[in-house]
Design a protein around this motif. Structure first.
Motif, mmCIF file in Angstrom:
data_model
loop_
_atom_site.group_PDB
_atom_site.id
_atom_site.type_symbol
_atom_site.label_atom_id
_atom_site.label_comp_id
_atom_site.label_asym_id
_atom_site.label_seq_id
_atom_site.Cartn_x
_atom_site.Cartn_y
_atom_site.Cartn_z
ATOM 1 N N LEU A 16 0.861 -1.192 0.000
ATOM 2 C CA LEU A 16 0.000 0.000 0.000
ATOM 3 C C LEU A 16 0.888 1.229 0.000
ATOM 4 C CD1 LEU A 16 -2.747 1.415 0.244
ATOM 5 C CD2 LEU A 16 -2.556 1.151 2.736
ATOM 6 N N ASP A 17 0.715 2.079 -1.009
ATOM 7 C CA ASP A 17 1.504 3.298 -1.118
ATOM 8 C C ASP A 17 0.589 4.518 -1.020
ATOM 9 O OD1 ASP A 17 3.230 5.343 -1.617
ATOM 10 O OD2 ASP A 17 4.166 4.411 -3.362
ATOM 11 N N LEU A 18 0.741 5.262 0.062
ATOM 12 C CA LEU A 18 -0.027 6.484 0.296
ATOM 13 C C LEU A 18 0.900 7.687 0.386
ATOM 14 C CD1 LEU A 18 -2.462 4.904 2.881
ATOM 15 C CD2 LEU A 18 -3.149 5.865 0.677
ATOM 16 N N SER A 19 2.041 7.602 -0.268
ATOM 17 C CA SER A 19 3.024 8.687 -0.230
ATOM 18 C C SER A 19 2.518 9.940 -0.936
ATOM 19 C CB SER A 19 4.326 8.230 -0.899
ATOM 20 O OG SER A 19 4.878 7.136 -0.213
ATOM 21 N N PHE A 20 3.055 11.077 -0.530
ATOM 22 C CA PHE A 20 2.739 12.360 -1.135
ATOM 23 C C PHE A 20 1.236 12.623 -1.147
ATOM 24 C CE2 PHE A 20 7.068 11.956 -2.250
ATOM 25 C CZ PHE A 20 7.541 13.226 -2.514
ATOM 26 N N ASN A 21 0.626 12.491 0.027
ATOM 27 C CA ASN A 21 -0.751 12.889 0.231
ATOM 28 C C ASN A 21 -0.776 13.909 1.370
ATOM 29 O OD1 ASN A 21 -2.919 11.379 -1.476
ATOM 30 N ND2 ASN A 21 -1.360 9.826 -1.063
ATOM 31 N N LYS A 22 -1.878 14.027 2.066
ATOM 32 C CA LYS A 22 -2.005 15.043 3.110
ATOM 33 C C LYS A 22 -2.438 14.426 4.441
ATOM 34 C CE LYS A 22 -3.317 18.503 -0.383
ATOM 35 N NZ LYS A 22 -2.064 19.275 -0.302
ATOM 36 N N LEU A 23 -1.963 13.224 4.682
ATOM 37 C CA LEU A 23 -2.352 12.473 5.870
ATOM 38 C C LEU A 23 -1.616 12.944 7.114
ATOM 39 C CD1 LEU A 23 -2.322 8.978 4.173
ATOM 40 C CD2 LEU A 23 -4.364 10.138 5.035
ATOM 41 N N LYS A 24 -2.349 13.045 8.219
ATOM 42 C CA LYS A 24 -1.761 13.449 9.496
ATOM 43 C C LYS A 24 -1.659 12.279 10.470
ATOM 44 C CE LYS A 24 -3.332 18.263 9.315
ATOM 45 N NZ LYS A 24 -4.114 19.331 10.002
ATOM 46 N N HIS A 25 -2.418 11.221 10.199
ATOM 47 C CA HIS A 25 -2.458 10.104 11.143
ATOM 48 C C HIS A 25 -2.417 8.764 10.404
ATOM 49 C CE1 HIS A 25 -3.551 12.886 14.368
ATOM 50 N NE2 HIS A 25 -4.451 13.397 13.544
ATOM 51 N N ILE A 26 -1.785 7.796 11.049
ATOM 52 C CA ILE A 26 -1.842 6.408 10.583
ATOM 53 C C ILE A 26 -2.966 5.739 11.363
ATOM 54 C CG2 ILE A 26 -0.582 4.242 10.355
ATOM 55 C CD1 ILE A 26 2.014 5.832 10.564
ATOM 56 N N ILE A 64 2.560 13.284 8.991
ATOM 57 C CA ILE A 64 2.449 12.379 10.130
ATOM 58 C C ILE A 64 3.422 12.777 11.235
ATOM 59 C CG2 ILE A 64 2.784 9.981 10.853
ATOM 60 C CD1 ILE A 64 1.916 9.234 7.944
ATOM 61 N N THR A 65 2.934 12.822 12.463
ATOM 62 C CA THR A 65 3.767 13.200 13.604
ATOM 63 C C THR A 65 4.067 12.026 14.530
ATOM 64 O OG1 THR A 65 1.795 13.833 14.879
ATOM 65 C CG2 THR A 65 2.882 15.559 13.594
ATOM 66 N N LYS A 66 3.342 10.921 14.354
ATOM 67 C CA LYS A 66 3.504 9.807 15.290
ATOM 68 C C LYS A 66 3.335 8.472 14.575
ATOM 69 C CE LYS A 66 1.807 8.137 19.780
ATOM 70 N NZ LYS A 66 0.822 8.351 20.863
ATOM 71 N N ILE A 67 4.217 7.524 14.905
ATOM 72 C CA ILE A 67 4.085 6.153 14.407
ATOM 73 C C ILE A 67 3.111 5.436 15.332
ATOM 74 C CG2 ILE A 67 5.298 4.050 13.764
ATOM 75 C CD1 ILE A 67 7.882 5.672 13.699
ATOM 76 N N GLU A 68 1.947 5.052 14.809
ATOM 77 C CA GLU A 68 0.918 4.491 15.673
ATOM 78 C C GLU A 68 -0.019 3.570 14.893
ATOM 79 O OE1 GLU A 68 -1.510 7.705 17.120
ATOM 80 O OE2 GLU A 68 -1.560 8.689 15.159
ATOM 81 N N ASN A 69 -0.805 2.805 15.653
ATOM 82 C CA ASN A 69 -1.881 1.972 15.111
ATOM 83 C C ASN A 69 -1.398 0.946 14.087
ATOM 84 O OD1 ASN A 69 -3.866 3.406 16.632
ATOM 85 N ND2 ASN A 69 -3.813 5.042 15.093
ATOM 86 N N LEU A 70 -0.231 0.371 14.339
ATOM 87 C CA LEU A 70 0.313 -0.651 13.442
ATOM 88 C C LEU A 70 0.325 -2.037 14.085
ATOM 89 C CD1 LEU A 70 3.381 1.334 12.045
ATOM 90 C CD2 LEU A 70 1.191 0.958 10.894
#
Length: 388
Positions: A170-180, A199-205
């Motif tokens: 899954l590639d979601l690069s170069f979008n406007k996402l703030k959260h995983i 994205i500011t935090k590595i989470e929900n993985l």
């Protein structure tokens, strides 16, 4: 180091990225580019986005996009939504397994009527104007790769991926996402790309326990965290963030590659529990030395990139017998005796970079000959191959 032709956004950007297709990059084609990076074309700030190891290759058309998260191409044509009756896939075989719709001004996924392609395994929708991921459930059991690189996605909604349990990439690069978030159903996922989001935090993985590679370069991450359950991880890409310390990765025993270039590191630490590490990229930081404990247990390192730091003395790497590439440009190394002491016995060493050190700056006319005398086994010094 050895992703990302990083798909086209950087079509060279993301191997942006997959060892599959576009997401992977090779050595730079020009000597000047090669001199800047052990893994491929990179920006002047030292970050290559998804450009990485072979066979990945691509060309970054708009380098300003890397430093400006609000960037939009002034020369790009206006985005036009494809009307529902304008069938881009009218001539496509219903049994097709691979669909590429790159830069087609698509903003509505329902208008593509993708549910008719029951055998679809790979869907590339790179460089469009998609804001909402509205995929038909009918694709869920077959789709293995989804590329949404360079769109306008701001949110990952609850339930969007519930049916896509066979998705591998899954590639979601170069979008406007703030959260995983809301990816817990993707339990078969192997590669996940979030380059250049917010994205500011590595989470929900936690549920993505089959991940072998995660790419989070060019975000706003300050801490390495949220990786506790990803014990199958082999590659961790965190370049161009705001990380100050290497931590919380000692349990990742399968990790072979760590990329932390262009962060805010001041020391090399946190690696003692990773004896299987083979590639370490920590260029463009503020590291001042290599302490005796820094790489003590990382004896399998094949590639070490410490370029563009503030390290004054070359020391404490003599035990790294497996080294094949050593990138150390733009530091403070001034003594050829240190080079010989630390590297002369490395039989597998083929590539070294020492340009922009006092070694080179203080005597450019004799620099290469001195390196050749100190390291007769090397085949490449900086961007130039050694003549036999």
């Amino acid at each position: 180091m050895s992703s990302g032709e990083l798909k086209d956004g950087v079509d060279q950007a993301s191997n942006g990225s997959h060892e599959n297709n576009d997401h992977q990059t090779g050595r730079s084609e020009e000597a000047q580019e090669t001199a800047q990076s052990p893994t491929g074309i990179r920006s002047s700030s030292g970050w290559d986005g998804k450009l990485r190891v072979q066979p990945r290759s691509a060309v970054l058309a708009n380098p300003e996009a890397l430093s400006d998260p609000e960037y939009s191409d002034p020369d790009a044509p206006p985005v036009e939504q494809i009307p529902a009756d304008d069938d881009l896939l009218d001539d496509e075989d219903p049994d097709v397994e691979d669909i590429d719709l790159v830069h087609c001004r698509i903003s509505s996924l329902p208008s593509l009527r993708l549910d008719r392609f029951s055998k679809l395994k790979r869907l590339c929708l790179r460089q469009n104007a998609i804001e909402d991921i509205q995929l038909p459930d009918e694709l869920g059991q077959m789709l293995e790769e989804l590329d949404l690189y360079d769109n306008l996605i701001k949110h990952l909604e609850l339930g969007q991926f519930d049916k896509f349990t066979n998705l591998r990439t899954l590639d979601l690069s170069f979008n406007k996402l703030k959260h995983i978030k809301n990816l817990s159903s993707l339990t078969s996922l192997k590669e996940l790309y979030f380059v250049q989001n917010r994205i500011t935090k590595i989470e929900n993985l936690e549920s993505l326990t089959n991940l072998t590679m995660i790419e989070l370069a060019a975000n706003r991450i300050r801490d390495i965290e949220g990786l506790d359950h990803l014990t199958q991880l082999k590659e961790l890409w965190l370049g161009k963030n705001k990380i100050t310390e290497i931590k919380n990765i000692g349990h990742l025993q399968n990790l072979r590659l760590i990329d932390l270039k262009s962060n805010r590191l001041t020391s090399i630490s946190g690696l003692k529990d990773l004896p299987n590490l083979e590639e370490l990229y920590i260029s463009h930081n503020a590291i001042t030395d290599i302490s005796p404990e820094s790489l003590k247990n990382n004896t399998k390192l094949r590639v070490l990139d410490i370029s563009n730091n503030r390290i004054a003395k070359l020391e404490n790497i003599g035990h790294l017998k497996e080294l094949e590439e050593f990138w150390a440009s733009a530091n403070g190394f001034a003594d050829f005796r240190d080079v010989e002491r630390e590297l002369a016995d490395k039989e597998k060493l083929e590539t070294v970079y020492f340009e922009a050190n006092p070694l080179q700056l203080n005597g450019p006319a004799v620099y290469r000959n001195k390196i050749r005398l100190a390291l007769p086994q090397v085949k490449q010094i900086d961007a130039t191959f050694v003549r036999v």
